[in-house]
Design an enzyme around this catalytic site. Structure first.
Site, PDB file in Angstrom:
ATOM      1  CB  SER A 141      -1.984   7.581  -2.026  1.00 14.25           C
ATOM      2  OG  SER A 141      -2.549   6.105  -2.549  1.00 14.25           O
ATOM      3  CE1 TYR A 160     -13.163   3.538  -9.747  1.00 10.66           C
ATOM      4  CE2 TYR A 160     -15.098   3.700 -10.632  1.00 10.66           C
ATOM      5  CZ  TYR A 160     -14.381   3.287  -9.601  1.00 10.66           C
ATOM      6  OH  TYR A 160     -14.584   2.296  -8.913  1.00 10.66           O
ATOM      7  NE  ARG A 175     -26.135   3.797  -8.206  1.00  7.86           N
ATOM      8  CZ  ARG A 175     -27.208   4.399  -8.554  1.00  7.86           C
ATOM      9  NH1 ARG A 175     -28.544   4.252  -9.546  1.00  7.86           N
ATOM     10  NH2 ARG A 175     -26.892   5.578  -9.299  1.00  7.86           N
ATOM     11  CE  LYS A 211     -11.517   0.531 -10.173  1.00  8.44           C
ATOM     12  NZ  LYS A 211     -10.631  -0.332  -9.589  1.00  8.44           N
ATOM     13  CG  ASN A 213     -19.173   6.264  -2.232  1.00  5.72           C
ATOM     14  OD1 ASN A 213     -17.911   6.003  -2.194  1.00  5.72           O
ATOM     15  ND2 ASN A 213     -19.750   6.249  -3.750  1.00  5.72           N
ATOM     16  CG  PHE A 256      -8.499  -4.598  -2.696  1.00  3.89           C
ATOM     17  CD1 PHE A 256      -9.685  -4.779  -3.049  1.00  3.89           C
ATOM     18  CD2 PHE A 256      -8.090  -5.293  -2.318  1.00  3.89           C
ATOM     19  CE1 PHE A 256      -9.995  -5.862  -3.048  1.00  3.89           C
ATOM     20  CE2 PHE A 256      -8.257  -6.600  -2.207  1.00  3.89           C
ATOM     21  CZ  PHE A 256      -9.883  -6.892  -1.995  1.00  3.89           C
ATOM     22  CG  ASP A 304      -2.647   0.321   1.312  1.00  2.54           C
ATOM     23  OD1 ASP A 304      -2.991   0.551   1.103  1.00  2.54           O
ATOM     24  OD2 ASP A 304      -1.874   2.355   0.851  1.00  2.54           O
ATOM     25  CB  SER A 322     -16.863  -0.896 -10.949  1.00  2.00           C
ATOM     26  OG  SER A 322     -17.816  -0.070 -10.171  1.00  2.00           O
ATOM     27  CE1 TYR A 348     -15.387  -6.358  -6.032  1.00  2.00           C
ATOM     28  CE2 TYR A 348     -13.986  -4.161  -5.496  1.00  2.00           C
ATOM     29  CZ  TYR A 348     -14.029  -5.372  -5.567  1.00  2.00           C
ATOM     30  OH  TYR A 348     -12.256  -5.690  -5.788  1.00  2.00           O
TER      31      TYR A 348
HETATM   32  C1  UD1 Z   1     -20.101   5.777  -7.067  1.00  2.00           C
HETATM   33  C2  UD1 Z   1     -19.760   5.902  -8.769  1.00  2.00           C
HETATM   34  C3  UD1 Z   1     -19.518   4.844  -8.791  1.00  2.00           C
HETATM   35  C4  UD1 Z   1     -18.690   3.624  -8.033  1.00  2.00           C
HETATM   36  C5  UD1 Z   1     -19.061   3.682  -7.288  1.00  2.00           C
HETATM   37  C6  UD1 Z   1     -18.103   3.178  -6.036  1.00  2.00           C
HETATM   38  C7  UD1 Z   1     -20.354   8.116  -8.967  1.00  2.00           C
HETATM   39  C8  UD1 Z   1     -21.367   8.996 -10.021  1.00  2.00           C
HETATM   40  N1  UD1 Z   1     -20.638   6.583  -9.352  1.00  2.00           N
HETATM   41  O1  UD1 Z   1     -21.829   5.279  -7.036  1.00  2.00           O
HETATM   42  O2  UD1 Z   1     -18.520   5.185 -10.481  1.00  2.00           O
HETATM   43  O3  UD1 Z   1     -18.256   2.894  -8.732  1.00  2.00           O
HETATM   44  O4  UD1 Z   1     -19.276   4.921  -6.529  1.00  2.00           O
HETATM   45  O5  UD1 Z   1     -18.442   3.410  -5.034  1.00  2.00           O
HETATM   46  O6  UD1 Z   1     -20.280   8.976  -8.252  1.00  2.00           O
HETATM   47  N2  UD1 Z   1     -26.684   9.672  -3.356  1.00  2.00           N
HETATM   48  C9  UD1 Z   1     -27.219  11.168  -2.607  1.00  2.00           C
HETATM   49  N3  UD1 Z   1     -26.828  11.603  -1.981  1.00  2.00           N
HETATM   50  C10 UD1 Z   1     -24.992  11.200  -1.348  1.00  2.00           C
HETATM   51  C11 UD1 Z   1     -24.323  10.736  -2.379  1.00  2.00           C
HETATM   52  C12 UD1 Z   1     -25.353   9.788  -3.231  1.00  2.00           C
HETATM   53  O7  UD1 Z   1     -28.649  11.246  -2.282  1.00  2.00           O
HETATM   54  O8  UD1 Z   1     -24.718  12.852  -0.966  1.00  2.00           O
HETATM   55  C13 UD1 Z   1     -27.412   8.931  -4.037  1.00  2.00           C
HETATM   56  C14 UD1 Z   1     -27.184   8.655  -5.445  1.00  2.00           C
HETATM   57  O9  UD1 Z   1     -27.606   9.795  -5.985  1.00  2.00           O
HETATM   58  C15 UD1 Z   1     -27.005   7.534  -5.436  1.00  2.00           C
HETATM   59  C16 UD1 Z   1     -27.101   7.031  -4.291  1.00  2.00           C
HETATM   60  O10 UD1 Z   1     -26.666   7.696  -3.442  1.00  2.00           O
HETATM   61  O11 UD1 Z   1     -28.518   7.219  -6.427  1.00  2.00           O
HETATM   62  C17 UD1 Z   1     -25.627   5.909  -4.061  1.00  2.00           C
HETATM   63  O12 UD1 Z   1     -24.804   6.837  -4.383  1.00  2.00           O
HETATM   64  P1  UD1 Z   1     -23.445   7.348  -3.577  1.00  2.00           P
HETATM   65  O13 UD1 Z   1     -22.924   5.840  -3.193  1.00  2.00           O
HETATM   66  O14 UD1 Z   1     -22.392   7.998  -4.954  1.00  2.00           O
HETATM   67  O15 UD1 Z   1     -22.830   5.060  -5.207  1.00  2.00           O
HETATM   68  P2  UD1 Z   1     -22.835   5.833  -6.708  1.00  2.00           P
HETATM   69  O16 UD1 Z   1     -24.013   6.446  -7.724  1.00  2.00           O
HETATM   70  O17 UD1 Z   1     -23.681   4.350  -7.345  1.00  2.00           O
END
Ligand code: UD1
Length: 339
Positions: A35, A151, A233, A155, A201, A82, A32, A126, A179
Site C-alpha cells: 500500500s 497516528y 530533532r 503507537k 518529512n 513495521f 507487505d 516512536s 525511534y
Molecule cells: C514527524 C511526525 C512524527 C513522526 C515522525 C516520523 C509531525 C508533526 N510529526 O516528526 O509524529 O513520528 O515524523 O518520522 O508530522 N521541517 C521543515 N520543513 C519541512 C519539513 C519539516 O522545516 O518541509 C521541520 C519540522 O518543523 C521539524 C523538522 O523539520 O522541526 C523535522 O520534521 P519531520 O521530518 O516532519 O519530523 P518530525 O516533525 O520530528
C-alpha cells in the site's frame, strides 16, 4: 536459526532491517500489502545481500489470511512488526483508517503469537509517545504524553496492548523500539526512502528540492526558543536503526531480556536544528539549498533528542553514523532514483 517475519518489510525502515537480518544469517519472510511500498524493493534487497527473501503479499487486516499464514509458517521464531500507516496529517483526517490499520493488525498478529510455544516480538514505536518532554535528553522513563494525533495514539495504544499481552502470555517476549527521526539510505543506494507525493518529512523534502522536484524548502519557524530559533530533532541513520532491530531481536532470542516487555529509545543522543540539517546537506552535497523561513507548522514540538544510555548499556547498541553520513547517503539515493 529459525525464520524471522518482517511485516512491512518493503518499507523504509523494514527493508533496511531485512538487509541487516539476512547479513546476520537469518532467514526472512516479508509480509507487505504494497500500500505504501514497491515490489521493486525486493530486488534492491536481494542485490545487496545476494539472497531473495520470501515475500507474501498480504493485508494484515484480513484476519483469516493472517491465521492461514501462521499455519503454513510454523517455524517463525520472531516477528519485527513495521507494517502500519504513518502520515500524521492523514491520521487526523482519517482516524479510523489508522486505528484499523495499526491496531487491529497488531491484535491479529499477537493472537497468533500467543499460540506458539515461544515468540519474540519487536514493535516499531516512536519518540512521538513523549510529546514535548519536560526534560532533555529524553529517557525511557519520561512520561508518555497525550498523543497529538491518531497516528501517535496508535503507537501509545500499541505499546499498551503489547505490554498487557506480555503480562499474561509468558511464551511471548517483546521490545518496543522508540525511534527518533530516521533518515538516510543504504550506502549502496539500492534501497532508501520512497515517499509518495509531497514529502512531509524534512530530509526527503531537502533532497527533492536539491534535485529540482520541489522549488523551495519551507523551514517551519525560526522563532522557537532554541539557539538558532529552529526546531531540534535527533536524526538517526536508518542503517544504524536497522542494526538495532537485529540486536533487540537477538536479546529476546537469547533470553538476555530483563523482563518480557521492554522499551528502548533509538537515537544518536545529539540534537540538530533544521538549519544545521540544511548546513550538513549543503556541505556533503556541495549544493546550495533553496529555502525560506515560513511560519510554524501546527503540532511541531520544539526539541526532542534521546538519552541513549539504556540502549547503549543494556542493548549494547550505539549509533555509528553521524548526520553528514546520513545526508550523504540520502542524497546519493535521491540522485540514483532520478537517474
Ligand atoms: C514527524 C511526525 C512524527 C513522526 C515522525 C516520523 C509531525 C508533526 N510529526 O516528526 O509524529 O513520528 O515524523 O518520522 O508530522 N521541517 C521543515 N520543513 C519541512 C519539513 C519539516 O522545516 O518541509 C521541520 C519540522 O518543523 C521539524 C523538522 O523539520 O522541526 C523535522 O520534521 P519531520 O521530518 O516532519 O519530523 P518530525 O516533525 O520530528
Amino acid at each position: 536459526m529459525g525464520k524471522i517475519l518482517v511485516t512491512g518489510g518493503l518499507g523504509f525502515i523494514g527493508s533496511h532491517t531485512v538487509v541487516e537480518l539476512q547479513s546476520s544469517g537469518y532467514d526472512v519472510v516479508i509480509i507487505d500489502d504494497l500500500s505504501n511500498s514497491s515490489i521493486d524493493v525486493l530486488d534492491g534487497i536481494s542485490s545487496i545481500t545476494g539472497k531473495k527473501p520470501e515475500f507474501v503479499k498480504l493485508d494484515l487486516k484480513d484476519k483469516p489470511k493472517v491465521e492461514d499464514f501462521f499455519k503454513t509458517h510454523s517455524a517463525i521464531k520472531g516477528v519485527i512488526h513495521f507494517a502500519a500507516s504513518k502520515a500524521v496529517g492523514e491520521s487526523v483526517q482519517e482516524p479510523l483508517k489508522y486505528y484499523e490499520n495499526n491496531i487491529s493488525t497488531l491484535v491479529y498478529i499477537l493472537k497468533e503469537l500467543q499460540k506458539l510455544p515461544s515468540a519474540s516480538f519487536i514493535f516499531s514505536s516512536s519518540c512521538t509517545v513523549y510529546g514535548q518532554a519536560d526534560t532533555l535528553p529524553i529517557t525511557e522513563n519520561a512520561p508518555v504524553k497525550k498523543a497529538e494525533s491518531p497516528y501517535g495514539n496508535t503507537k501509545q495504544i500499541g505499546e499498551e496492548i503489547i505490554s498487557d499481552t506480555c503480562n499474561v502470555s509468558k511464551n511471548l517476549k517483546a521490545i518496543s523500539l522508540r525511534y527518533f527521526n530516521p533518515i538516510g539510505a543504504h550506502e549502496s543506494a539500492k534501497i532508501g526512502e520512497l515517499p509518495i507525493g509531497v514529502p512531509q518529512n524534512l530530509v526527503p523534502f531537502i533532497t527533492q528540492t536539491a534535485i529540482g522536484i520541489r522549488e523551495q524548502l519551507s523551514v517551519f519557524g525560526n522563532d522557537y526558543p532554541t539557539p538558532d530559533g529552529t526546531c531540534i530533532r535527533d536524526y538517526i541513520h536508518v542503517v544504524d536503526l536497522a542494526k538495532a532491530h537485529v540486536i533487540a531481536l537477538e536479546r529476546l532470542l537469547k533470553n538476555d531480556n530483563k523482563s518480557n516487555y521492554e522499551t528502548f529509545n533509538l537515537g544518536t543522543g545529539k540534537g540538530s536544528s533544521v538549519l544545521e540539517v540544511i548546513e550538513s546537506f549543503e556541505r556533503v552535497s556541495e549544493k546550495k539549498l533553496n529555502y525560506k523561513i515560513v511560519g510554524r507548522r501546527e503540532g511541531d514540538i520544539i526539541s526532542a533528542y534521546a538519552d541513549t544510555k539504556k540502549a547503549n548499556e543494556e542493548l549494547g547498541w550505539k549509533a555509528q553514523l553521524n548526520l553528514d553520513d546520513a545526508l550523504r547517503s540520502a542524497w546519493k539515493w535521491e540522485q540514483t532514483i532520478r537517474e
